[in-house]
Design a protein around this motif. Structure first.
Motif, PDB file in Angstrom:
ATOM      1  N   SER A  93      18.382 -21.109  26.401  1.00  0.00           N
ATOM      2  CA  SER A  93      18.775 -22.163  25.458  1.00  0.00           C
ATOM      3  C   SER A  93      18.989 -21.513  24.091  1.00  0.00           C
ATOM      4  O   SER A  93      18.387 -20.481  23.789  1.00  0.00           O
ATOM      5  N   ARG A  94      19.824 -22.123  23.296  1.00  0.00           N
ATOM      6  CA  ARG A  94      20.030 -21.589  21.942  1.00  0.00           C
ATOM      7  C   ARG A  94      19.641 -22.642  20.905  1.00  0.00           C
ATOM      8  O   ARG A  94      20.166 -22.643  19.790  1.00  0.00           O
ATOM      9  N   SER A  95      18.689 -23.504  21.278  1.00  0.00           N
ATOM     10  CA  SER A  95      18.306 -24.551  20.320  1.00  0.00           C
ATOM     11  C   SER A  95      17.644 -23.916  19.092  1.00  0.00           C
ATOM     12  O   SER A  95      17.729 -24.447  17.985  1.00  0.00           O
ATOM     13  N   SER A 106      24.666 -18.277   9.553  1.00  0.00           N
ATOM     14  CA  SER A 106      25.961 -18.602  10.157  1.00  0.00           C
ATOM     15  C   SER A 106      26.013 -18.090  11.597  1.00  0.00           C
ATOM     16  O   SER A 106      25.245 -17.203  11.992  1.00  0.00           O
ATOM     17  N   TYR A 107      26.952 -18.650  12.376  1.00  0.00           N
ATOM     18  CA  TYR A 107      27.156 -18.246  13.781  1.00  0.00           C
ATOM     19  C   TYR A 107      27.399 -16.740  13.852  1.00  0.00           C
ATOM     20  O   TYR A 107      26.807 -16.034  14.679  1.00  0.00           O
ATOM     21  N   GLU A 108      28.231 -16.224  12.943  1.00  0.00           N
ATOM     22  CA  GLU A 108      28.548 -14.786  12.965  1.00  0.00           C
ATOM     23  C   GLU A 108      27.332 -13.935  12.592  1.00  0.00           C
ATOM     24  O   GLU A 108      27.082 -12.901  13.210  1.00  0.00           O
ATOM     25  N   GLY A 156      31.297 -14.441  31.703  1.00  0.00           N
ATOM     26  CA  GLY A 156      31.304 -13.931  30.333  1.00  0.00           C
ATOM     27  C   GLY A 156      29.941 -13.855  29.671  1.00  0.00           C
ATOM     28  O   GLY A 156      29.848 -13.455  28.517  1.00  0.00           O
ATOM     29  N   TYR A 157      28.889 -14.253  30.400  1.00  0.00           N
ATOM     30  CA  TYR A 157      27.540 -14.055  29.861  1.00  0.00           C
ATOM     31  C   TYR A 157      26.812 -12.967  30.658  1.00  0.00           C
ATOM     32  O   TYR A 157      25.594 -12.897  30.650  1.00  0.00           O
ATOM     33  N   GLY A 158      27.592 -12.146  31.368  1.00  0.00           N
ATOM     34  CA  GLY A 158      27.012 -11.036  32.121  1.00  0.00           C
ATOM     35  C   GLY A 158      27.278  -9.735  31.383  1.00  0.00           C
ATOM     36  O   GLY A 158      26.374  -9.003  31.024  1.00  0.00           O
ATOM     37  N   ALA A 189      35.421  -9.795  29.043  1.00  0.00           N
ATOM     38  CA  ALA A 189      35.590  -9.367  27.653  1.00  0.00           C
ATOM     39  C   ALA A 189      35.291 -10.539  26.714  1.00  0.00           C
ATOM     40  O   ALA A 189      36.134 -10.976  25.929  1.00  0.00           O
ATOM     41  N   HIS A 190      34.070 -11.045  26.812  1.00  0.00           N
ATOM     42  CA  HIS A 190      33.642 -12.144  25.931  1.00  0.00           C
ATOM     43  C   HIS A 190      33.145 -11.557  24.610  1.00  0.00           C
ATOM     44  O   HIS A 190      33.439 -12.065  23.538  1.00  0.00           O
ATOM     45  N   THR A 191      32.340 -10.483  24.720  1.00  0.00           N
ATOM     46  CA  THR A 191      31.969  -9.732  23.523  1.00  0.00           C
ATOM     47  C   THR A 191      31.534  -8.348  23.981  1.00  0.00           C
ATOM     48  O   THR A 191      31.322  -8.125  25.175  1.00  0.00           O
ATOM     49  N   LEU A 254      43.645 -16.951  26.284  1.00  0.00           N
ATOM     50  CA  LEU A 254      42.971 -16.234  25.188  1.00  0.00           C
ATOM     51  C   LEU A 254      42.165 -17.164  24.287  1.00  0.00           C
ATOM     52  O   LEU A 254      42.639 -18.230  23.892  1.00  0.00           O
ATOM     53  N   HIS A 255      40.929 -16.725  23.952  1.00  0.00           N
ATOM     54  CA  HIS A 255      40.208 -17.300  22.818  1.00  0.00           C
ATOM     55  C   HIS A 255      40.878 -16.687  21.581  1.00  0.00           C
ATOM     56  O   HIS A 255      40.630 -15.518  21.257  1.00  0.00           O
ATOM     57  N   ALA A 256      41.729 -17.454  20.933  1.00  0.00           N
ATOM     58  CA  ALA A 256      42.586 -16.874  19.891  1.00  0.00           C
ATOM     59  C   ALA A 256      42.389 -17.572  18.550  1.00  0.00           C
ATOM     60  O   ALA A 256      42.314 -18.796  18.485  1.00  0.00           O
ATOM     61  N   GLU A 257      42.343 -16.796  17.528  1.00  0.00           N
ATOM     62  CA  GLU A 257      42.310 -17.263  16.117  1.00  0.00           C
ATOM     63  C   GLU A 257      41.263 -18.372  15.911  1.00  0.00           C
ATOM     64  O   GLU A 257      41.518 -19.369  15.257  1.00  0.00           O
ATOM     65  N   GLN A 258      40.058 -18.158  16.467  1.00  0.00           N
ATOM     66  CA  GLN A 258      38.998 -19.160  16.269  1.00  0.00           C
ATOM     67  C   GLN A 258      38.377 -19.029  14.874  1.00  0.00           C
ATOM     68  O   GLN A 258      38.167 -20.026  14.189  1.00  0.00           O
ATOM     69  N   LEU A 259      38.050 -17.786  14.482  1.00  0.00           N
ATOM     70  CA  LEU A 259      37.334 -17.581  13.220  1.00  0.00           C
ATOM     71  C   LEU A 259      38.185 -16.838  12.189  1.00  0.00           C
ATOM     72  O   LEU A 259      37.833 -16.772  11.014  1.00  0.00           O
ATOM     73  N   ASP A 277      43.481 -20.749  23.076  1.00  0.00           N
ATOM     74  CA  ASP A 277      42.427 -21.737  22.876  1.00  0.00           C
ATOM     75  C   ASP A 277      41.725 -21.529  21.530  1.00  0.00           C
ATOM     76  O   ASP A 277      41.562 -20.394  21.091  1.00  0.00           O
ATOM     77  N   HIS A 278      41.328 -22.611  20.903  1.00  0.00           N
ATOM     78  CA  HIS A 278      40.704 -22.703  19.564  1.00  0.00           C
ATOM     79  C   HIS A 278      41.813 -22.847  18.510  1.00  0.00           C
ATOM     80  O   HIS A 278      42.070 -23.937  18.068  1.00  0.00           O
ATOM     81  N   LEU A 279      42.381 -21.712  18.037  1.00  0.00           N
ATOM     82  CA  LEU A 279      43.601 -21.705  17.218  1.00  0.00           C
ATOM     83  C   LEU A 279      43.467 -22.254  15.795  1.00  0.00           C
ATOM     84  O   LEU A 279      44.477 -22.584  15.160  1.00  0.00           O
ATOM     85  N   THR A 329      35.995 -29.573  26.295  1.00  0.00           N
ATOM     86  CA  THR A 329      34.635 -29.552  25.720  1.00  0.00           C
ATOM     87  C   THR A 329      34.224 -28.185  25.200  1.00  0.00           C
ATOM     88  O   THR A 329      33.386 -28.085  24.316  1.00  0.00           O
ATOM     89  N   ASP A 330      34.742 -27.090  25.802  1.00  0.00           N
ATOM     90  CA  ASP A 330      34.238 -25.738  25.511  1.00  0.00           C
ATOM     91  C   ASP A 330      32.745 -25.668  25.831  1.00  0.00           C
ATOM     92  O   ASP A 330      32.014 -24.885  25.212  1.00  0.00           O
ATOM     93  N   LEU A 331      32.286 -26.486  26.752  1.00  0.00           N
ATOM     94  CA  LEU A 331      30.851 -26.567  27.049  1.00  0.00           C
ATOM     95  C   LEU A 331      30.224 -25.167  27.114  1.00  0.00           C
ATOM     96  O   LEU A 331      30.585 -24.355  27.964  1.00  0.00           O
ATOM     97  N   GLY A 334      26.137 -22.094  22.794  1.00  0.00           N
ATOM     98  CA  GLY A 334      26.110 -21.627  21.410  1.00  0.00           C
ATOM     99  C   GLY A 334      26.945 -22.448  20.458  1.00  0.00           C
ATOM    100  O   GLY A 334      26.474 -22.874  19.404  1.00  0.00           O
ATOM    101  N   SER A 335      28.199 -22.700  20.845  1.00  0.00           N
ATOM    102  CA  SER A 335      29.083 -23.335  19.867  1.00  0.00           C
ATOM    103  C   SER A 335      29.502 -24.749  20.240  1.00  0.00           C
ATOM    104  O   SER A 335      30.130 -25.432  19.424  1.00  0.00           O
ATOM    105  N   SER A 336      29.163 -25.183  21.463  1.00  0.00           N
ATOM    106  CA  SER A 336      29.593 -26.536  21.844  1.00  0.00           C
ATOM    107  C   SER A 336      28.825 -27.039  23.067  1.00  0.00           C
ATOM    108  O   SER A 336      29.373 -27.090  24.171  1.00  0.00           O
TER     109      SER A 336
HETATM  110  O1  NIG Z   1      34.425 -20.720  23.058  1.00  0.00           O
HETATM  111  N1  NIG Z   1      34.303 -18.159  21.199  1.00  0.00           N
HETATM  112  C1  NIG Z   1      33.719 -17.603  22.088  1.00  0.00           C
HETATM  113  N2  NIG Z   1      33.065 -18.177  23.072  1.00  0.00           N
HETATM  114  C2  NIG Z   1      32.482 -19.451  23.067  1.00  0.00           C
HETATM  115  C3  NIG Z   1      31.133 -19.418  22.440  1.00  0.00           C
HETATM  116  C4  NIG Z   1      30.158 -18.822  23.322  1.00  0.00           C
HETATM  117  C5  NIG Z   1      28.763 -18.797  22.781  1.00  0.00           C
HETATM  118  O2  NIG Z   1      28.501 -18.908  21.577  1.00  0.00           O
HETATM  119  O3  NIG Z   1      27.897 -18.651  23.660  1.00  0.00           O
HETATM  120  C6  NIG Z   1      33.406 -20.459  22.440  1.00  0.00           C
HETATM  121  O4  NIG Z   1      33.152 -21.006  21.370  1.00  0.00           O
END
Ligand code: NIG
Ligand code: FE
Length: 434
Positions: A93-95, A106-108, A156-158, A189-191, A254-259, A277-279, A329-331, A334-336
């Motif tokens: 959990s990330r509560s 911040s998230y970053e 992407g969490y592995g 390639a999530h991070t 692609l997770h693109a141009e989110q931040l 996605d995001h954009l 939803t981006d369920l 961390g972020s949603s």
């Molecule tokens: O879509 N942006 C990258 N990935 C997820 C966040 C994943 C996380 O924080 O666990 C997103 O927001």
């Protein structure tokens, strides 16, 4: 709101109907508009929609047409939600991070200190496949009961071969165990995993040379995603991964141009991506390239809301250029951590200025398009999969407007009733307690 749409052709009547809905209103979402049929009826034959039209056009005794007739008593039938971007499988959990963010982090910053995605990676690596399956099952159940019938799920969490394969195997088991249609996406390639700090190209090589071929061999993903961002992968690294993925026959997204603006969307269009996605930070040029290649924009207002972002995606450009907008939803933890598509509908309207019709279309037909499934899913049209939700609402806009209220009465997937609300016993039937 459109009234009954006279452009919907009267369909020839099917020879057999397995399931017939009567006394309903239909928001068919055909062609991405409400395309309403008031006082309608809907027939299902062998998993597909076989008839949809005004009830007045049914033969006089509907009960003789089908072994199972469902009287909707004036409720609305809407296509099942297609949630085209989720990270539904995770452990932990990330509560705690939520509380840290409330205190100003911040998230970053959290990510840079080894929290964020890394914290979920640690928990997911330590979890057994059965533990992951059982936790993800609760989320699947939740989605089903809130009207989602098709969902994309990313690994992407592995961030190592074994755990990425473990996640994809869990997604595969969910696909067998639940009636919802699942589209599995590989997001190795999530991070950059911590053990590769300072060696991003080595990790990119692991993804392209080892992980992607194994995932392909096992046939457990249909698409490949990358997080192109300052805290994740550069444009050049993303290009290498997309090249390897498309060489193996995967579709990419692609997770693109989110931040920040990484020019990722433009790159994605070179590979005929399904979606970007995001954009939030998309440039006008990036949008133009998306339009040229018919790449869908997936908007994720849950992450925008949850991270208290201020920069909105350029919705006016998507409209102007005719780029299909999906919402999802981006369920993720961390972020949603949002399960309910109706909440996302509301956020899309209030945070990103979508109209209700646009938002509902984004959660149905355009969600399907972002997954390459719009020929079979996302709208109520003869021949499409019978993925339907019966809602206790007065108008389709209620799905966006009545926060937390719109009630799912029934969910049908591939023509089968998979969930039905249980009404409490009428009061007179309950015996007084002695
Ligand atoms: O879509 N942006 C990258 N990935 C997820 C966040 C994943 C996380 O924080 O666990 C997103 O927001
Ligand atoms: Fe995401």
């Amino acid at each position: 709101m459109n009234q009954s749409d006279s452009t919907i052709k009267a369909e020839p009547f099917p020879r057999t109907i397995d399931l017939l809905f009567i006394n309903c209103h239909l928001a068919t979402m055909a062609k991405g508009s409400y395309s309403i049929i008031k006082n309608g009826a809907l027939g299902v034959t062998r998993k597909k929609i076989s008839w949809a039209g005004e009830q007045a056009n049914l033969p006089k005794t509907p009960e003789k047409l089908s072994p199972q007739v469902i009287d909707c008593q004036g409720k609305w039938i809407v296509p099942g939600f297609v949630d085209c971007h989720t990270h539904l499988v995770w452990a932990g959990s990330r509560s705690n991070e939520f509380e840290m963010r409330l205190n100003g982090a911040s998230y970053e910053e959290i990510a840079k200190k080894g929290g964020g995605i890394f914290s979920t990676v640690r928990a997911t690596r330590n979890a057994t496949e059965n533990e992951l399956f059982s936790q993800a099952s609760k989320r699947m159940d939740n989605l089903l009961k809130q009207g989602t019938t098709c969902v994309e799920i990313k690994s992407g969490y592995g961030l190592d071969l074994d755990t990425e394969l473990k996640m994809l195997s869990v997604i595969d088991r969910l696909n067998q165990a639940f009636p919802l249609h699942i589209e599995p996406t590989f997001l190795g390639a999530h991070t950059l995993p911590l053990e590769f700090t300072g060696k991003p190209d080595d990790y990119v090589n692991l993804v392209t040379q080892t992980m992607l071929p194994r995932v392909k061999d096992q046939g457990i993903a249909t698409a490949v995603d990358v997080f192109c961002e300052g805290i994740a992968f550069s444009k050049a690294q993303t290009r290498k991964i997309f090249k390897a993925a498309t060489d193996l026959g995967f579709r990419v997204k692609l997770h693109a141009e989110q931040l920040s603006d990484m020019d990722g969307a433009a790159l994605a269009t070179e590979f005929n991506a399904l979606s970007c996605d995001h954009l939030e930070y998309l440039s006008a040029l990036g949008a133009k390239k998306m339009a040229e290649k018919d790449v869908s924009a997936v908007l994720l207002p849950g992450a925008f809301y949850f991270l208290k972002e201020t920069q909105k995606p350029p919705v006016h450009l998507f409209r102007k250029l005719g780029i299909p907008m999906a919402i999802s939803t981006d369920l993720n933890p961390g972020s949603s951590p949002v399960h309910a598509m109706t909440l996302i509908l509301n956020m899309a309207c209030l945070l990103f200025d979508l109209g209700c019709e646009e938002a509902i279309s984004g959660a149905t037909l355009n969600g399907a398009k972002a997954l390459g499934l719009d020929k079979t899913k996302g709208s109520i049209e003869v021949g499409k999969d019978a993925d339907l939700v019966v809602w206790d609402i007065k108008t389709p806009a209620d799905l966006c407007y009545l926060l937390g209220q719109p009630q799912v009465t029934m969910v049908v997937i591939s023509g089968k009733i998979e969930y039905q609300i249980k009404r409490p016993e009428p009061i007179e039937n309950i015996l007084p307690i002695e």
